[in-house]
Write a protein that holds these residues in place. Structure first.
Motif, PDB file in Angstrom:
ATOM      1  N   THR A 131      -5.442   2.998   2.319  1.00  0.00           N
ATOM      2  CA  THR A 131      -5.009   4.359   2.623  1.00  0.00           C
ATOM      3  C   THR A 131      -4.561   4.512   4.072  1.00  0.00           C
ATOM      4  N   CYS A 132      -4.819   3.495   4.915  1.00  0.00           N
ATOM      5  CA  CYS A 132      -4.321   3.553   6.281  1.00  0.00           C
ATOM      6  C   CYS A 132      -2.797   3.449   6.320  1.00  0.00           C
ATOM      7  N   ILE A 133      -2.181   3.125   5.209  1.00  0.00           N
ATOM      8  CA  ILE A 133      -0.720   3.063   5.107  1.00  0.00           C
ATOM      9  C   ILE A 133      -0.255   4.381   4.502  1.00  0.00           C
ATOM     10  N   SER A 134       0.408   5.191   5.289  1.00  0.00           N
ATOM     11  CA  SER A 134       0.724   6.566   4.871  1.00  0.00           C
ATOM     12  C   SER A 134       1.916   6.648   3.935  1.00  0.00           C
ATOM     13  N   GLN A 135       2.803   5.651   3.936  1.00  0.00           N
ATOM     14  CA  GLN A 135       3.984   5.676   3.065  1.00  0.00           C
ATOM     15  C   GLN A 135       3.619   5.089   1.698  1.00  0.00           C
ATOM     16  N   ARG A 136       3.774   5.883   0.667  1.00  0.00           N
ATOM     17  CA  ARG A 136       3.364   5.427  -0.663  1.00  0.00           C
ATOM     18  C   ARG A 136       4.155   4.207  -1.114  1.00  0.00           C
ATOM     19  N   TRP A 137       5.446   4.181  -0.840  1.00  0.00           N
ATOM     20  CA  TRP A 137       6.250   3.037  -1.284  1.00  0.00           C
ATOM     21  C   TRP A 137       5.797   1.743  -0.621  1.00  0.00           C
ATOM     22  N   LEU A 138       5.436   1.826   0.666  1.00  0.00           N
ATOM     23  CA  LEU A 138       4.978   0.633   1.378  1.00  0.00           C
ATOM     24  C   LEU A 138       3.587   0.215   0.896  1.00  0.00           C
ATOM     25  N   ARG A 139       2.732   1.188   0.627  1.00  0.00           N
ATOM     26  CA  ARG A 139       1.387   0.871   0.139  1.00  0.00           C
ATOM     27  C   ARG A 139       1.444   0.215  -1.235  1.00  0.00           C
ATOM     28  N   ASP A 140       2.344   0.715  -2.096  1.00  0.00           N
ATOM     29  CA  ASP A 140       2.475   0.103  -3.422  1.00  0.00           C
ATOM     30  C   ASP A 140       3.013  -1.324  -3.324  1.00  0.00           C
ATOM     31  N   LEU A 141       3.969  -1.552  -2.410  1.00  0.00           N
ATOM     32  CA  LEU A 141       4.475  -2.908  -2.216  1.00  0.00           C
ATOM     33  C   LEU A 141       3.358  -3.846  -1.758  1.00  0.00           C
ATOM     34  N   LEU A 142       2.519  -3.364  -0.838  1.00  0.00           N
ATOM     35  CA  LEU A 142       1.425  -4.188  -0.350  1.00  0.00           C
ATOM     36  C   LEU A 142       0.418  -4.452  -1.468  1.00  0.00           C
ATOM     37  N   TRP A 143       0.091  -3.430  -2.254  1.00  0.00           N
ATOM     38  CA  TRP A 143      -0.855  -3.609  -3.361  1.00  0.00           C
ATOM     39  C   TRP A 143      -0.333  -4.664  -4.329  1.00  0.00           C
TER      40      TRP A 143
END
Length: 336
Positions: free
Chosen positions: A214-226
């Motif tokens: 959740t420290c990644i505020s951009q959803r698209w970037l967080r989903d890519l990382l996940w």
């Protein structure tokens, strides 16, 4: 021949065991009427010794009591003992409100909601498999008592801070971590902004299964990382340590903080990003390393912000509490 002194106690024990085996069973008073108690009743009142003493101290709510000298008058003559009660509802209410009798080496979960009882059992099982701090059984029992007082239905979504004792809070948090892997599927964790490595059959040494994103505020970037971390965990060449996961998480966190401060709209829309944002991000990282400044976007694995860290924004100067003292390299290259 003189009998050895130690032979007499052994002979006495054998005779006592033979006497016990010949005794017929006698009717008892059943189980204690306190709903959470698993002990036998000590008198016709239907309460165990501990709860009967508590009932007397409470002033006998409902007025339940057996007759005086009931043993000599009734039980010795095999007659049923009549118990009088002025208010059955008040007596039953007192029995429902009682807590368990604490016994060494035993945890009594009677009286808890069925789901909460199962959560306690699973939490204790998982805790026993981990080389972590010891839970004293008295702590577990007192936590169960506290949950009964508060009429807790489930640990899921419960704020651990509602409990006053620190060890109760730690136990609830650990149980919730164990339950997270059951209540949430991998797709649920993706939407919630974290990943459980045990969902992929991986548990890195000396690390929790929970990795906060959740420290990644951009959803698209967080989903890519996940998705990337999930591919790494599913891979036949999955790393043995958490270091590769930590590195890519840190990189994504720093990129997220940079986009939030420098990109249009905080980087929430990837279609507006251009190559210049990537070049500026790389240059920002190099300058911070060269000047000995703290990097952006540090966050702990449990999702909490690191102490003393301030993420700069476009309108705020680049300053962190952890970087107030420049390195030797920075002092040589930057005029005072």
């Amino acid at each position: 021949m003189v009998e050895p002194p130690e032979a007499a106690p052994r002979r006495g024990e054998a005779e006592f065991e033979r006497w016990l085996a010949d005794q017929p069973s006698l009717p008892g008073h059943g189980e204690c009427r306190a709903h959470v108690c698993d002990e036998l009743a000590a008198s016709p009142l239907g309460l165990c010794g501990a709860h009967e003493r508590g009932y007397i101290r409470a002033g006998r709510p409902g007025g339940a009591k057996p007759p005086k000298n009931f043993f000599a008058t009734y039980e010795r003559r095999d007659r049923p003992v009549p118990v009088t009660c002025e208010d059955q509802a008040a007596f039953r209410a007192w029995c429902r409100a009682q807590l368990r009798v604490h016994r060494t080496g035993t945890v009594n979960l009677r009286g808890l909601r069925p789901l909460l009882r199962a959560e306690f059992q699973w939490g204790m099982h998982v805790h026993g498999l981990q080389p972590v701090a010891v839970w004293h059984l008295t702590w577990v029992q007192s936590l169960a008592d506290e949950c009964q007082r508060r009429d807790v239905a489930s640990l899921a979504g419960l704020d651990a801070s509602v409990f006053r004792r620190a060890y109760h809070q730690r136990m609830v948090q650990e149980m919730q971590q164990a339950l997270r892997k059951i209540y949430f599927t991998p797709s649920n964790t993706r939407d919630a902004g974290y990943i459980e490595t045990e969902h992929f059959g991986v548990r890195f040494p000396h690390r929790s299964s929970y990795v906060d994103l959740t420290c990644i505020s951009q959803r698209w970037l967080r989903d890519l990382l996940w998705d990337h971390i999930a591919d790494v965990l599913r891979s036949p060449t999955c790393p043995r340590s958490a270091q590769p996961v930590d590195f890519v998480r840190r990189a994504a966190t720093e990129l997220s903080a940079f986009l939030e401060a420098e990109a249009p709209g905080g980087g929430l829309d990837p279609t507006v990003l251009r190559g210049e944002h990537v070049h500026r991000f790389v240059a920002d990282l190099r300058n911070r390393e060269r000047l000995g400044l703290a990097f952006r976007g540090h966050a702990r694995l449990d999702g909490k912000r690191s102490k003393g860290l301030t993420i700069p924004t476009a309108s705020a100067p680049l300053c962190t509490a952890s970087s107030t003292t420049p390195s030797k390299r920075a002092r040589r290259g930057v005029p005072r």
